[in-house]
Scaffold this motif. Structure first.
Motif, mmCIF file in Angstrom:
data_model
loop_
_atom_site.group_PDB
_atom_site.id
_atom_site.type_symbol
_atom_site.label_atom_id
_atom_site.label_comp_id
_atom_site.label_asym_id
_atom_site.label_seq_id
_atom_site.Cartn_x
_atom_site.Cartn_y
_atom_site.Cartn_z
ATOM 1 N N PRO A 45 65.209 55.450 -0.288
ATOM 2 C CA PRO A 45 65.001 54.385 0.893
ATOM 3 C C PRO A 45 66.253 54.620 1.745
ATOM 4 N N PRO A 46 67.257 54.760 1.364
ATOM 5 C CA PRO A 46 68.438 54.974 2.378
ATOM 6 C C PRO A 46 68.311 56.165 3.249
ATOM 7 N N LEU A 47 67.475 57.044 3.067
ATOM 8 C CA LEU A 47 67.217 58.365 3.736
ATOM 9 C C LEU A 47 66.854 57.951 5.171
ATOM 10 N N SER A 48 66.134 56.856 5.359
ATOM 11 C CA SER A 48 65.665 56.262 6.680
ATOM 12 C C SER A 48 66.550 55.162 7.285
ATOM 13 N N LYS A 49 67.600 54.866 6.531
ATOM 14 C CA LYS A 49 68.636 53.869 6.703
ATOM 15 C C LYS A 49 69.888 54.079 6.698
ATOM 16 N N ALA A 50 70.802 53.705 5.534
ATOM 17 C CA ALA A 50 72.097 53.916 5.868
ATOM 18 C C ALA A 50 72.599 55.561 5.881
ATOM 19 N N TYR A 51 71.912 56.042 4.970
ATOM 20 C CA TYR A 51 72.224 57.400 4.918
ATOM 21 C C TYR A 51 71.974 58.250 6.445
ATOM 22 N N LEU A 52 70.919 57.863 6.780
ATOM 23 C CA LEU A 52 70.601 58.577 8.363
ATOM 24 C C LEU A 52 71.346 58.127 9.201
ATOM 25 N N ALA A 53 71.660 56.768 9.064
ATOM 26 C CA ALA A 53 72.948 56.359 10.171
ATOM 27 C C ALA A 53 74.583 56.973 9.830
ATOM 28 N N GLY A 54 74.653 57.651 8.686
ATOM 29 C CA GLY A 54 75.667 58.178 8.539
ATOM 30 C C GLY A 54 76.780 57.311 7.399
ATOM 31 N N ARG A 55 76.111 56.196 7.024
ATOM 32 C CA ARG A 55 76.739 55.043 6.487
ATOM 33 C C ARG A 55 77.140 55.252 5.014
ATOM 34 N N THR A 56 76.384 56.315 4.411
ATOM 35 C CA THR A 56 76.709 56.561 3.054
ATOM 36 C C THR A 56 76.368 58.181 2.889
ATOM 37 N N ASP A 57 77.275 58.448 1.844
ATOM 38 C CA ASP A 57 77.225 60.085 1.771
ATOM 39 C C ASP A 57 76.133 60.490 0.515
ATOM 40 N N ALA A 58 75.614 61.581 0.444
ATOM 41 C CA ALA A 58 74.522 62.019 -0.482
ATOM 42 C C ALA A 58 74.885 61.590 -1.953
ATOM 43 N N GLU A 59 76.130 61.773 -2.260
ATOM 44 C CA GLU A 59 76.547 61.159 -3.704
ATOM 45 C C GLU A 59 76.232 59.795 -4.052
ATOM 46 N N ALA A 153 54.032 54.225 13.951
ATOM 47 C CA ALA A 153 54.829 52.941 14.052
ATOM 48 C C ALA A 153 54.570 52.156 12.451
ATOM 49 N N GLY A 154 54.724 52.981 11.224
ATOM 50 C CA GLY A 154 54.889 52.541 10.019
ATOM 51 C C GLY A 154 56.440 52.271 9.815
ATOM 52 N N PHE A 155 56.667 51.841 8.458
ATOM 53 C CA PHE A 155 57.897 51.516 8.098
ATOM 54 C C PHE A 155 58.917 52.613 8.314
ATOM 55 N N ILE A 156 58.655 54.023 7.963
ATOM 56 C CA ILE A 156 59.599 55.032 7.890
ATOM 57 C C ILE A 156 59.853 55.294 9.602
ATOM 58 N N GLY A 157 58.738 55.282 10.542
ATOM 59 C CA GLY A 157 59.068 55.672 11.575
ATOM 60 C C GLY A 157 59.670 54.459 12.360
ATOM 61 N N LEU A 158 59.618 53.195 12.172
ATOM 62 C CA LEU A 158 60.437 52.220 12.685
ATOM 63 C C LEU A 158 61.722 52.432 12.225
ATOM 64 N N GLU A 159 62.037 52.535 11.163
ATOM 65 C CA GLU A 159 63.325 52.418 10.705
ATOM 66 C C GLU A 159 64.245 53.693 11.221
ATOM 67 N N PHE A 160 63.459 54.860 11.326
ATOM 68 C CA PHE A 160 64.119 55.885 12.204
ATOM 69 C C PHE A 160 64.207 55.584 13.495
ATOM 70 N N ALA A 161 63.338 54.864 14.103
ATOM 71 C CA ALA A 161 63.505 54.546 15.581
ATOM 72 C C ALA A 161 64.795 53.617 15.823
ATOM 73 N N ASP A 329 64.296 47.717 6.138
ATOM 74 C CA ASP A 329 65.414 47.444 7.062
ATOM 75 C C ASP A 329 65.136 48.108 8.574
ATOM 76 N N GLN A 330 65.048 47.287 9.405
ATOM 77 C CA GLN A 330 64.975 47.822 10.798
ATOM 78 C C GLN A 330 65.979 47.223 11.884
ATOM 79 N N GLY A 331 66.808 48.058 12.040
ATOM 80 C CA GLY A 331 67.924 47.366 12.953
ATOM 81 C C GLY A 331 68.656 46.451 12.145
ATOM 82 N N ARG A 332 68.895 45.549 12.906
ATOM 83 C CA ARG A 332 69.752 44.320 12.015
ATOM 84 C C ARG A 332 68.655 43.251 11.424
ATOM 85 N N HIS A 333 67.378 43.726 11.188
ATOM 86 C CA HIS A 333 66.443 42.752 10.659
ATOM 87 C C HIS A 333 65.752 43.350 9.217
ATOM 88 N N LYS A 334 65.650 42.439 8.247
ATOM 89 C CA LYS A 334 65.339 42.789 7.081
ATOM 90 C C LYS A 334 63.900 41.983 6.989
#
Ligand code: FAD
Length: 409
Positions: A45-59, A153-161, A329-334
Motif C-alpha cells: 500500500p505505501p508504494l502508491s502513497k507515502a513511499y511514492l511521495a518520499g515520506r518513508t524509505d524502503a526499510e 481512475a481506480g484506486f492506484i491510478g488516483l493515489e498516484f495522480a 488515501d488520495q491526497g488529504r482524503h481517506k
C-alpha cells in the motif's frame, strides 16, 4: 505431519501472514517461504502513497526485520521462482531446478498488472505500479516528468495522480467508465473524489478509449484517444486492474477461473494445496457473482486468509467468512470501505461536505459502507456488517440515530 512441513509460494502479504501465524499458533514443522522478489516481504500500500511521495524509505515497508525470520524458523528463499508443482510427488520445482518437498503447499502468488492492449504500450516512459522496483522507477521518473497521463481512475491510478499533482505536475487521468472508481464505489463517493482531484489540478477524460500511445525516438510523447484527442505526456502510468497469478496452479491441473478456486476452507481440489490472497477465488457470504464466489485484492483479505489457513493447518479448521474492508488515501482524503456493494446498490448519505459516509443497500439489506474522512463510521460499519445487524435506510440517513449503540448492542 512429517518433516517436509509447509511450503508457501509467494512471499507477499498473504504468504508472510500464513507463515507468521503458523508459528504464532505453535506449529513446529518446517515452514518455507519461496518468493521471486528479492529482499524481505514488504507492504505494497505505501508504494502508491507515502513511499511514492518520499515520506518513508524502503526499510519502512518491510513486514518484519530479517531477524524475525530466523527467530521464528521461517526459511525465506527470496529471489527464487517456483516453476511447477508435482502433485503426485508432493514436490515444488524451483526455477533453479531444485525440488522442495511439502506436506502442505500454499499458493499465495498474488496478482500482476493487466497490460494495456494498445500499440505503443511498450514505449519507454510507460509504466505500471505493483512492486518496489516499479515504485523506485516511478519515484525517479517523477523527478523528470512534467506531463503525466494516468490510465485508469481506480484506486492506484488516483493515489498516484494525487501524489504527482501535489508535486505540481500536470496530470490527466483517462478512464473508460463515466466516473472514478466506478466498479467499487457509489456515484456520490465517485463525484466527491472527482471534485477533490480536480481541486488539486488533476484533469479527467471519462468515457474515453485509448487507441494508441505515440512515441518519439522510442519514448512516449502522447496518448491518442478514440475521439481524436491527443494528450501530450512524458510519463504514462497504467493502472487498469490486475490478473491473478494462477498459471502454476492451472499447469498442475488445479481448478482456476479468474483466480485459483478454493473451498470455504481455502483448499483447492487437492487437499494438500491451499490458495490465499489476491490469487484465490473462494465462496463467500459476501460473494456477488452468480456462483457466490469472489476474489479480493486487499490487505485485509490477505491477512485474514493467512490467519484462517494457519489455524486450519494448526488443527483449528474454520470456514473463511471475514468481512471485506479496504482503504485508499488520495491526497488529504481517506476513503474506507466496509463490505461489498454491487454497482446497482442504492446509496444513502450520512454527513456532508468532505466528511460523510454512503450506506449502500440492496433492497432493504445493508451491503457496504463507504466512509470519506469518517473513520468512526467505518469502524461502526465493520461491526454492523460483521454481526449482520439490520439497519434501515431511514436510520442510516438520520444523524440522530445512534449507530454506535446499534453496532455494540
Ligand atoms: P502479493 O503481495 O502480490 O504477493 C505475491 C508474491 O508472490 C509476489 O511477490 C509475487 O512476485 C510472488 N510470486 C508470484 N508467483 C510466484 C512464483 N511462481 N514463484 C515465486 N514467487 C511468486 N490493499 C489495501 O487493502 N489497501 C491499500 O491501500 C492498497 N494499496 C495498494 C497499493 C499498491 C501500489 C498495490 C500494488 C496494492 C495495494 N493494495 C492495497 C493491495 C494489496 O497490496 C494486495 O491485495 C496484497 O499485497 C495481496 O497480497 P498477496 O500476498 O495475495 O499478493
Amino acid at each position: 505431519m512429517s518433516a517436509a512441513g509447509v511450503v508457501v509460494v509467494g512471499a507477499g502479504q498473504a504468504g508472510f501472514q500464513v507463515a507468521a501465524s503458523l508459528r504464532e499458533a505453535g506449529f513446529s514443522d518446517p515452514v518455507t517461504l519461496v518468493g521471486d522478489e528479492p529482499g524481505l516481504p514488504y507492504q505494497r500500500p505505501p508504494l502508491s502513497k507515502a513511499y511514492l511521495a518520499g515520506r518513508t524509505d524502503a526499510e519502512g515497508l518491510d513486514l518484519r526485520p530479517a531477524a524475525f525470520f530466523a527467530e521464528h524458523r521461517i526459511a525465506l528463499r527470496a529471489g527464487v521462482w517456483a516453476a511447477a508443482i508435482d502433485r503426485a510427488a508432493r514436490t515444488l520445482r524451483l526455477g533453479d531446478g531444485d525440488g522442495l518437498a511439502y506436506d502442505h503447499l500454499v499458493l499465495a502468488t498474488g496478482a500482476r498488472n493487466r497490460p494495456l492492449p494498445v500499440p505503443g504500450a511498450d514505449l519507454r516512459g510507460v509504466r505500471q505500479l505493483r512492486g518496489l522496483t516499479d515504485a523506485d522507477a516511478l519515484r525517479a521518473a517523477l523527478g523528470d516528468a512534467r506531463r503525466i497521463v494516468v490510465v485508469g481512475a481506480g484506486f492506484i491510478g488516483l493515489e498516484f495522480a494525487a501524489v504527482a499533482a501535489a508535486r505540481g505536475l500536470d496530470v490527466t487521468v483517462i478512464e473508460a467508465a463515466g466516473r472514478p472508481m466506478a466498479r467499487a464505489v457509489s456515484a456520490e463517493t465517485g463525484a466527491f473524489f472527482r471534485g477533490a482531484h480536480e481541486g488539486i489540478g488533476v484533469r479527467f477524460a471519462f468515457d474515453a478509449a485509448i487507441l494508441a500511445i505515440e512515441g518519439e525516438a522510442g519514448r512516449v510523447a502522447a496518448v491518442r484517444l478514440s475521439d481524436g484527442r491527443s494528450v501530450p505526456a512524458d510519463l504514462v502510468v497504467v493502472g487498469i486492474g490486475v490478473l491473478p497469478n494462477q498459471e502454476i496452479a492451472a499447469e498442475a491441473g488445479l481448478a482456476v477461473a479468474d483466480g485459483i478456486r478454493v473451498d470455504a476452507f481455502l483448499t483447492t481440489i487437492d487437499p494438500a494445496i491451499s490458495a490465499i490472497g489476491d490469487c484465490a477465488r473462494y465462496p463467500s457470504p459476501f460473494g456477488l457473482g452468480h456462483d457466490g464466489t469472489i476474489r479480493i485484492e486487499s490487505v485485509q483479505n490477505a491477512i485474514d486468509q493467512g490467519r484462517c489457513l494457519a489455524a486450519r493447518l494448526g488443527g483449528r479448521p474454520a470456514a473463511y467468512a471475514a468481512l471485506p474492508w479496504f482503504w485508499s488515501d488520495q491526497g488529504r482524503h481517506k476513503l474506507q470501505i466496509a463490505g461489498l456493494a454491487a454497482p446497482s446498490d442504492a446509496g444513502v448519505l450520512r454527513g456532508s461536505g468532505d466528511a460523510f459516509s454512503v450506506f449502500r443497500f440492496r433492497g432493504d439489506r445493508l451491503t457496504a459502507v463507504e466512509s470519506v474522512n469518517r473513520g468512526g463510521d467505518h469502524m461502526i460499519a465493520r461491526r454492523l456488517l460483521g454481526a449482520g445487524r439490520a439497519l434501515t435506510a431511514a436510520e442510516a440517513a438520520d444523524p440522530r440515530f445512534d449507530l454506535k449503540a446499534l453496532a455494540m448492542g
